[in-house]
Design an enzyme around this catalytic site. Structure first.
Site, short mmCIF file in Angstrom:
data_model
loop_
_atom_site.label_atom_id
_atom_site.label_comp_id
_atom_site.label_asym_id
_atom_site.label_seq_id
_atom_site.Cartn_x
_atom_site.Cartn_y
_atom_site.Cartn_z
N ASP A 192 0.89 -1.15 0.00
CA ASP A 192 0.00 0.00 0.00
C ASP A 192 0.93 1.20 0.00
O ASP A 192 1.71 1.39 0.95
CB ASP A 192 -0.87 0.03 1.25
CG ASP A 192 -2.03 -0.96 1.21
OD1 ASP A 192 -2.03 -1.84 0.34
OD2 ASP A 192 -2.93 -0.85 2.06
N HIS A 204 4.89 -7.04 0.22
CA HIS A 204 4.45 -8.32 -0.34
C HIS A 204 5.21 -8.63 -1.63
O HIS A 204 5.78 -7.74 -2.26
CB HIS A 204 2.95 -8.27 -0.62
CG HIS A 204 2.09 -8.14 0.60
ND1 HIS A 204 1.11 -9.05 0.93
CD2 HIS A 204 2.06 -7.19 1.58
CE1 HIS A 204 0.53 -8.69 2.05
NE2 HIS A 204 1.07 -7.55 2.48
N SER A 255 8.88 4.36 4.75
CA SER A 255 9.80 3.38 4.20
C SER A 255 9.59 3.30 2.69
O SER A 255 8.68 3.92 2.15
CB SER A 255 9.57 1.99 4.81
OG SER A 255 9.05 2.06 6.11
#
Length: 375
Positions: free
Chosen positions: A187, A243, A335
């Protein structure tokens, strides 16, 4: 004392003041760490700490946020940066002596000290007091239903909540039957470039950026010569796990120590300055893609006030991972995840490339959304 020294000392004092305020748990973080930089109260607070010349330089040189594009609606909106990011920008690029400031050991030590400080603070049980204010300040209430643990009172610490796990059903991958489709790793606010040369032309302006330096391995970098790059920036309010963008087998994981500079777009886009991707703490995973046998590099990059990059249990050398599978988590702060594809491996989606080049904007994305497919 020189003006540069005075400005640095004042900025360091301001950052320490913010992280110390976070230790006072009854105070909502929206009044300190996550106060929007463009808010009048932020200007007033900084004015009490920074010399006038320092504050003028900061506000002239840097904007108070960034524009992003919503992929679903195509609408462009402005996102204000938090005040701690604004201070991080200032510590990174101080005045006319910016090159010296960039390499100051004091800057490196300060950012490391403050990042580890926040990591320790948000690992304490008392830090739970910041969870509810954080949810409210970033309007995260509606997203809680997507989490494996939707009740915010059940988290042991703030970091436990920050790295919260999402239900797999909440992030289905695009076109799951097509093994050649690639997905967003997070996301995030995402940029995508068909070639790394385009990325350095439009986005990564930092001096010294090379794939060899990013990966810490010249031989490995050769595999991505002429290849494509996807850059996924996670803002503090985002779900903070990353992911797999493709299915494959883990061939290696290499942790590279480094600094804790901000990864805000203005730090990445500033011409001629230090390249933070190659300076910051990061972990490089190499996958052998199941569908093509090609190498895919996934680089998790830490940033300012990020204390830990942690892989999920079982994500290790030799493991088979599937597209959309959670690989790991970042603990507190913003990040970035960078994905590298070899030349000819993927055709990135036109809208993402157009937003990244024509508009020079990030696109708001979610885990599993399509980023490209085979040529």
């Amino acid at each position: 004392m020189s003006e540069t020294q005075e400005g640095f000392d004042a900025s360091a004092k301001a950052l320490n003041s913010l992280t110390t305020a976070a230790e006072n748990h009854p105070n909502t973080p929206v009044t300190h760490l996550h106060r929007p930089a463009n808010h009048e109260s932020a200007h007033t607070w900084l004015g009490k700490i920074l010399p006038a010349s320092t504050l003028d330089n900061l506000e002239t040189r840097f904007h108070m946020g960034n524009y992003v594009i919503d992929r679903q609606t195509g609408e462009k909106s402005f996102e204000a940066m938090s005040i701690y990011v604004r201070l991080g920008m200032h510590l990174l690029y101080y005045g006319s002596e910016q090159e010296k400031a960039l390499h100051w050991q004091r800057t490196l030590e300060l950012l490391k000290e403050q990042s580890l400080k926040m990591g320790r603070e948000y690992d304490t049980p008392e830090s739970r007091a910041h969870i509810e204010p954080f949810i409210k300040s970033f309007d995260l209430q509606d997203s809680l239903v997507e989490m494996v643990q939707p009740d915010p009172t059940k988290y042991a610490t703030f970091n436990d909540f920050f790295a919260r796990e999402i239900k797999e059903s909440a992030r289905p991958i695009a076109e799951p039957e097509d093994e050649f489709v690639t997905s967003s790793p997070a996301d995030c606010r995402l940029t995508a470039y068909p070639t790394i040369d385009l990325a350095t032309e439009y986005w990564i302006k930092g001096r010294g950026f090379t794939i060899s330096r990013l990966l810490g391995d010249p031989a490995l970098a050769n595999l991505f010569d002429g290849g494509s790059i996807v850059i996924a920036r996670l803002a503090p309010q985002d779900y903070h796990r990353w992911h797999a963008p493709v299915s494959g087998t883990v061939e290696s994981i290499k942790d590279i120590p480094g600094a804790y500079y901000t990864v805000n777009p203005q730090a990445i886009n500033e011409p001629g300055t230090l390249d933070v991707f190659c300076e910051n703490k990061r972990s490089v995973m190499l996958l052998k893609r199941s569908s093509t046998g090609s190498p895919i590099a996934i680089i998790a990059v830490g940033a300012m006030l990020v204390g830990t990059i942690k892989y999920n249990e079982g994500v290790e050398f030799g493991a088979n991972v599937r597209r959309g599978q959670c690989l790991g988590a970042f603990y507190y702060g913003g990040s970035t995840v960078i994905v590298l594809y070899p030349k000819g491996e993927v055709v990135l989606d036109e809208d993402l490339v157009g937003n990244s080049t024509n508009h020079k904007c990030e696109t708001i994305m979610k885990v599993g959304w399509r980023t490209g497919t085979a040529p």
